[in-house]
Design a protein around this motif. Structure first.
Motif, short mmCIF file in Angstrom:
data_model
loop_
_atom_site.label_atom_id
_atom_site.label_comp_id
_atom_site.label_asym_id
_atom_site.label_seq_id
_atom_site.Cartn_x
_atom_site.Cartn_y
_atom_site.Cartn_z
N UNK A 65 -10.57 38.06 -5.35
CA UNK A 65 -10.60 36.74 -6.00
C UNK A 65 -11.37 35.75 -5.12
N UNK A 66 -11.99 34.80 -5.77
CA UNK A 66 -12.62 33.70 -5.03
C UNK A 66 -11.55 33.00 -4.17
N UNK A 67 -11.94 32.63 -2.95
CA UNK A 67 -10.98 31.95 -2.07
C UNK A 67 -10.59 30.58 -2.62
N UNK A 68 -11.32 30.12 -3.63
CA UNK A 68 -10.96 28.84 -4.24
C UNK A 68 -9.70 28.97 -5.12
N UNK A 69 -9.35 30.20 -5.49
CA UNK A 69 -8.16 30.39 -6.33
C UNK A 69 -6.93 30.51 -5.43
N UNK A 70 -5.84 29.85 -5.84
CA UNK A 70 -4.58 30.00 -5.11
C UNK A 70 -3.77 31.11 -5.77
#
Ligand SMILES: C[S@@+](CC[C@H](N)C(=O)[O-])C[C@H]1O[C@@H](n2cnc3c(N)ncnc32)[C@H](O)[C@@H]1O
Length: 236
Positions: A65-70
């Motif tokens: 997952x993108x690190x922007x997703x929590x």
């Protein structure tokens, strides 16, 4: 209701089965389910925000997952979850908020907690799939999406006969071979505020589908229907 639909798998069997799978899970099911996971992650990232991975298992998806997703993850098997915890620590996945041993059918999160609920290869292993989907809908924010990758049973022919023949053996391993798409479609039809927005076959062997549901509401992404949606609904 399908005769096999009511708790034909029990939680103890499923937990024990995945506790046993944990040491070899990635080796056996890593590559084979990769394309489905990629499709689910891409769909989840289109919505973004706070994502719950139900049946996160060994956490095999988390680094993708993108690190922007929590990310939050839950699983009923402590052994699977330990592997996920090791992975998060080893890879420094600071966007993972937490991993919890929890039953998908009784999530301890408040209503409207997540922008996306992802469940990859999980719903057909849950003892009560429809009750589990109800929980997904409850913790999902209005405007959010449920993204599933799931086995879908054949509607006719040899594959259907084989799936029913092997069903008792498969349940001992912790999953169902037979599971009709109608169960997903019927769940959406009778669940207030939930719409089926996509069904698309994913490898391997055309036995699995990416299935997306939207929860009515104003926040979150616009839920565009893929162009081939009608075809997808009727040809799998
Ligand atoms: C086939 S594995 C999929 C793991 C992972 N999502 C993947 O993509 O490989 C199914 C996972 O769902 C978990 N599971 C099954 N029933 C569950 C339930 N009722 N609540 C939470 N997790 C459950 C199992 O322990 C297992 O880790």
């Amino acid at each position: 209701m399908n005769s096999l639909s009511h708790a034909d798998l029990d939680k103890q069997t499923v937990t024990k089965a995945y506790d046993r799978w944990a040491p070899v899970y990635d080796l056996v099911f890593g590559a084979v389910f990769e394309r489905g996971r990629e499709a689910a992650i891409a769909a989840a990232e289109r919505v973004g925000g706070r994502i719950l991975e139900v049946g996160v298992g060994t956490g095999i998806s988390l680094p993708h997952y993108s690190r922007a997703c929590r990310l939050c993850g839950i699983d009923i098997s402590e052994m699977m979850l330990r592997k996920a915890q090791e992975r998060v620590a080893e890879q420094g996945l600071t966007n993972v908020e937490g991993l919890w041993v929890m039953d998908a059918e009784n999530l301890s999160f408040p209503d409207d907690s997540f922008d996306v609920v992802v469940a990859q290869y999980v719903v057909t292993t849950a003892p009560n799939p429809e009750a589990t989907l109800d929980e997904f809908a409850r913790v999902l924010k209005p405007g959010g999406e449920i993204v599933l990758v799931s086995r879908v049973g054949a509607e006719a022919g040899l594959r259907r006969s084989l799936e029913h023949f092997f069903a008792p053996a498969a349940r001992k391993l912790g999953w169902r071979t037979e599971f009709s798409f109608d169960r997903y479609a019927n769940w959406a039809t009778r669940t207030s505020g939930i719409r089926l927005i996509e069904r698309r076959a994913v490898p391997p062997l055309g036995h699995f589908s990416l299935i997306r549901f939207a929860k009515d509401g104003t926040s979150g992404a616009a839920h565009a229907l893929p162009e081939d949606y009608q075809t997808a609904r009727t040809t799998h």
